[in-house]
Design an enzyme around this catalytic site. Sequence first.
Site, PDB file in Angstrom:
ATOM      1  N   ARG A 164       0.826  -1.215   0.000  1.00  0.00           N
ATOM      2  CA  ARG A 164       0.000   0.000   0.000  1.00  0.00           C
ATOM      3  C   ARG A 164       0.857   1.261   0.000  1.00  0.00           C
ATOM      4  NH1 ARG A 164      -4.025   0.547   4.575  1.00  0.00           N
ATOM      5  NH2 ARG A 164      -2.210  -0.065   5.795  1.00  0.00           N
ATOM      6  N   ILE A 165       1.849   1.316   0.885  1.00  0.00           N
ATOM      7  CA  ILE A 165       2.683   2.515   0.981  1.00  0.00           C
ATOM      8  C   ILE A 165       3.655   2.588  -0.181  1.00  0.00           C
ATOM      9  CG2 ILE A 165       4.361   3.751   2.383  1.00  0.00           C
ATOM     10  CD1 ILE A 165       3.058   2.438   4.852  1.00  0.00           C
ATOM     11  N   SER A 184      10.682  -6.974  -4.258  1.00  0.00           N
ATOM     12  CA  SER A 184      10.560  -7.640  -2.970  1.00  0.00           C
ATOM     13  C   SER A 184      10.600  -9.123  -3.261  1.00  0.00           C
ATOM     14  CB  SER A 184       9.282  -7.254  -2.217  1.00  0.00           C
ATOM     15  OG  SER A 184       8.135  -7.719  -2.889  1.00  0.00           O
ATOM     16  N   ARG A 246      10.777   0.143   8.997  1.00  0.00           N
ATOM     17  CA  ARG A 246      11.211  -0.354  10.296  1.00  0.00           C
ATOM     18  C   ARG A 246      12.738  -0.326  10.333  1.00  0.00           C
ATOM     19  NH1 ARG A 246       6.851   0.666  11.178  1.00  0.00           N
ATOM     20  NH2 ARG A 246       5.182  -0.532  12.205  1.00  0.00           N
ATOM     21  N   GLU A 275      14.156   3.879  20.177  1.00  0.00           N
ATOM     22  CA  GLU A 275      13.333   5.087  20.154  1.00  0.00           C
ATOM     23  C   GLU A 275      12.741   5.328  21.543  1.00  0.00           C
ATOM     24  OE1 GLU A 275      10.400   4.843  17.056  1.00  0.00           O
ATOM     25  OE2 GLU A 275      11.887   4.467  15.498  1.00  0.00           O
ATOM     26  N   HIS A 294      10.238   9.530  13.975  1.00  0.00           N
ATOM     27  CA  HIS A 294       9.166   8.554  13.700  1.00  0.00           C
ATOM     28  C   HIS A 294       7.816   9.253  13.552  1.00  0.00           C
ATOM     29  CE1 HIS A 294       8.201   4.012  14.157  1.00  0.00           C
ATOM     30  NE2 HIS A 294       7.463   4.589  13.224  1.00  0.00           N
TER      31      HIS A 294
END
Length: 327
Positions: A164-165, A184, A246, A275, A294
């Site tokens: 989607r992104i 991918s 990520r 983080e 982030h």
Amino acid sequence: MTHTDGNPPAMRCAVLDDYQDAALTVADWSPITEMIRVDVFRDHLGTEDELVTALAPYDIVVLMRERTALRAAVLNRLPRLKLIVTTGMRNASIDMSAAAAHGVMVCGTASSSDPPAELTWTLILGLARHLTTENAGLRAGDRWQRSIGKDLAGSRLGVLGLGRIGSRVARIGLAFGMQVTAWSENLTRERTDRAGVEFAASKEELLESSDFVSIHLVLGDRTKGLIGADELARMRSTAYLINTSRAAIVDEAALVQALRTGRIAGAGLDVFDLEPLPGAHILRSLPNVLATPHLGYVTTGNYRTYYREAIEDIAGFLAGLPRRQLA
């Protein structure tokens, strides 16, 4: 920490990591506040002991994405906990097996893929036109113009992951007149043809041919450490790496080395191994890094959806009608 007014009911809900103090204002909590007390924590609870001490009185915990990890060692020490609500429908920082073993239900919310795609392009554009350096020079009254920008039109964008992104990022690249390649592990030529982008036969081919490499993969056993020293060595010395997915997909030590030695031109980063990122961390100071804390999902629209649906999840749990339960 803030909480709803009035005498607290028997059940209590902790909303964690509300950095912007937005949770109680972007959604209407009144449907559940007669049944539960809602407490909001703005500051991050950094250690396991801090987390357990703070959460011991709570039956329900609402997580903002993966800001706070609920591992087995923490869940084992929270016998009162009954429900975890995470924003988004996937959260790798929750030990789902431990939650199930303790009878803790886990529910999620919807999340838009538009904001992370938009932030990806914020980073790409910022890197291409050296915005951090030029803005700092302008503010300091320094030399007028220091850099020469990199043209997007005609450059090649390599997209790792065409979900989607990644698909949204690819479409914007095409709109800029870029050549767009995708790869991918399970990506097919039919899928890239439908998206109007080129199919890379291998990860190595994509890395070697791209001017910008943008990561949009789900973190898992196959993608952890996918980009390490060998992969960074294949990239062009003039190329940029962008990671809004990520942190663990990229070997941080190898990336720092590549940036310090000029093996690649720079990086745009929104995710980090630890983080919040420690104040003295080298990624805060490298001149060829454009970094954000982030922010990929941090928009008004997403926050409204997150907290509205978190409230729905809690109401459903209280009524014995769970919503958006995660396996």
